[in-house]
Design a protein around this motif. Structure first.
Motif, short mmCIF file in Angstrom:
data_model
loop_
_atom_site.label_atom_id
_atom_site.label_comp_id
_atom_site.label_asym_id
_atom_site.label_seq_id
_atom_site.Cartn_x
_atom_site.Cartn_y
_atom_site.Cartn_z
N ARG A 132 0.82 -1.21 0.00
CA ARG A 132 0.00 0.00 0.00
C ARG A 132 0.85 1.26 0.00
NH1 ARG A 132 -2.92 -0.96 5.63
NH2 ARG A 132 -2.69 -3.08 4.81
N ASP A 133 0.21 2.39 -0.27
CA ASP A 133 0.89 3.69 -0.18
C ASP A 133 1.11 4.02 1.30
OD1 ASP A 133 0.61 3.85 -2.95
OD2 ASP A 133 -1.34 4.84 -2.78
N THR A 134 2.30 4.47 1.64
CA THR A 134 2.62 4.71 3.05
C THR A 134 2.93 6.17 3.38
OG1 THR A 134 5.01 4.31 2.74
CG2 THR A 134 3.62 2.39 3.18
N ALA A 145 -0.70 -1.50 9.87
CA ALA A 145 -0.20 -2.10 8.64
C ALA A 145 0.95 -3.07 8.93
CB ALA A 145 0.25 -1.01 7.67
N ALA A 268 -7.66 1.37 2.41
CA ALA A 268 -6.23 1.62 2.25
C ALA A 268 -5.97 2.09 0.82
CB ALA A 268 -5.42 0.36 2.56
N SER A 269 -4.90 2.86 0.65
CA SER A 269 -4.55 3.41 -0.66
C SER A 269 -3.49 2.55 -1.34
CB SER A 269 -4.04 4.84 -0.50
OG SER A 269 -3.59 5.35 -1.73
N TYR A 270 -3.78 2.19 -2.59
CA TYR A 270 -2.83 1.44 -3.40
C TYR A 270 -2.64 2.18 -4.73
CZ TYR A 270 -3.51 -2.43 -0.14
OH TYR A 270 -3.58 -3.21 0.99
#
Length: 325
Positions: A132-134, A145, A268-270
C-alpha cells in the motif's frame, strides 16, 4: 526423517542470519524471470481477456516448472556426488526459502523508527513489507499495517514454505515460492493484471489453503501460550476470517487482531487509489507501537509450533506407511 533434520537446521540458520544481502536470493532470480517473461509474452499476445489469460497461464506454468526443475537437478547432481554435499546444498536452499528472521527484522526496524520519533523513517521501512501507499499514514496506521503484514506473511513466508518443504524437500519449497512470487508480482485484481495474473492468483490461493488455516489456529495457540487473549483470538478468527479479499489471509490476520485487541483492515490506498477493505477485529484499544514486537513474538511462537507439529505429523505418517499401523 532426513528432511525434517535439514529443515530444523535451515530454520535455525534463518533465525541467526536472516536474509544475507551479499548472497544471491532465488526469489530475486524468479522475479527477474517473471519480469522479462511478462514483457516478452505481452509482445506476442495482444490485449483481451482470453489472450491475456492464456499468456499469464503460460508464464505461470513456465516459472513454476523452471523453479522446480532447476533445484531438483542441482540436488540430484549433488546427492550423486556425495550425500553430505547434497544435504548441505539442500539445507542452504531451505534456509533461503524461510523468511521468519527477515520478517521480524523488517518489522522491528519500523518499531525502532517509531520509538525514536521518526514517523517518516517508519513509513519508509514499511514499504519493504506492504504494497500500500505509506507516505500519508499516521502512526496508528503504520502500526496496524505492520501488524497486518506480520500476520499475513507468517503464512506466506514461513508456514507455507515449511509445509511444502516437509512434503517434498527444497524443490517443492521452491515451487511454492515461485507461485507466491508470481502472485505478488502479477496476481493483482486491477486493470493491468485482471486476466494476465488470474492463473497465478488462483494457484496461490489453492496452495495456501492449508498453510493459512494452520497459521490462523496456531496464532490462537500462541496467544494461549504467551498470555494474550486466546479466547478473543479464536472468536475473531471464526467471525472475521472471511473479511479479506483473499480466501486465506483473513485467517492469520483475524487471529492476530483478536489476540492483540486491535482492529485491522479497513480502507487503504494502493497506487493512489483507495480500496475499501473490510475491517477485521474489534476496536478494543488504540494501536500502540509495542504491538509490533508483540506481533513478532507471536509470529515466532507460531513458527516454532508449526515446525514441531509438522515434523511430528510427517513422522507419524511415515510410521503408518512403513509399519502399517
Amino acid at each position: 526423517m532426513k528432511i525434517g533434520f535439514m529443515i530444523i537446521i535451515a530454520f535455525i540458520l534463518d533465525l541467526i542470519f536472516k536474509d544475507p544481502k551479499h548472497i544471491p536470493h532465488p526469489v530475486v532470480m524468479i522475479g527477474k524471470i517473471i519480469k522479462y517473461g511478462e514483457i516478452s509474452l505481452r509482445k506476442i499476445f495482444r490485449k483481451g481477456a482470453v489472450s491475456e489469460t492464456i499468456a499469464g497461464t503460460i508464464l505461470t506454468l513456465f516459472v513454476i516448472i523452471i523453479s522446480f526443475i532447476i533445484p531438483y537437478i542441482i540436488l540430484s547432481i549433488c546427492y550423486s556426488i556425495n550425500m553430505i554435499l547434497g544435504i548441505s546444498v539442500e539445507i542452504f536452499m531451505c534456509f533461503q526459502l524461510l523468511a521468519l528472521g527477515s520478517l521480524k527484522e523488517a518489522a522491528m526496524k519500523i518499531y525502532t523508527e517509531l520509538s525514536t520519533g521518526s514517523l517518516n523513517g517508519a513509513r519508509k521501512n514499511l514499504t519493504h513489507i506492504v504494497g500500500r501507499d505509506t507516505e500519508n499514514l499516521d502512526e496508528k496506521s503504520v502500526i496496524k499495517a505492520s501488524v497486518e503484514s506480520v500476520a499475513e506473511n507468517t503464512s506466506d513466508g514461513v508456514i507455507a514454505p515449511l509445509f511444502y518443504m516437509l512434503i517434498g524437500g527444497a524443490s517443492f519449497g521452491m515451487l511454492y515460492k515461485a507461485v507466491n512470487t508470481l502472485d505478488s508480482m502479477i496476481g493483482y485484481k486491477n486493470k493491468k493484471y485482471q486476466y494476465f495474473g488470474k492463473a497465478a492468483a488462483r494457484l496461490d490461493d489453492i496452495l495456501n489453503i492449508i498453510p493459512a488455516r494452520i497459521t490462523g489456529f496456531l496464532y490462537v495457540a500462541a496467544a494461549l501460550l504467551s498470555g494474550f487473549n486466546y479466547k478473543k483470538s479464536y472468536a475473531i478468527l471464526i467471525r472475521d476470517r472471511w473479511n479479506h479479499s483473499s480466501p486465506n489471509s483473513g485467517y492469520p490476520e483475524a487471529a492476530m487482531a483478536g489476540a492483540l485487541g486491535l482492529q485491522l483492515g479497513g480502507p487503504a490506498s494502493y497506487s493512489g487509489e483507495i480500496v475499501d477493505k473490510k475491517y477485521i477485529g474489534d476496536d478494543d484499544k488504540e494501536p500502540n507501537m509495542e504491538d509490533i514486537p508483540k506481533a513478532c513474538m507471536l509470529m515466532t511462537i507460531v513458527s516454532v509450533l508449526a515446525l514441531i507439529l509438522m515434523i511430528l505429523a510427517k513422522f507419524a505418517v511415515l510410521t503408518i506407511i512403513n509399519y502399517g499401523l
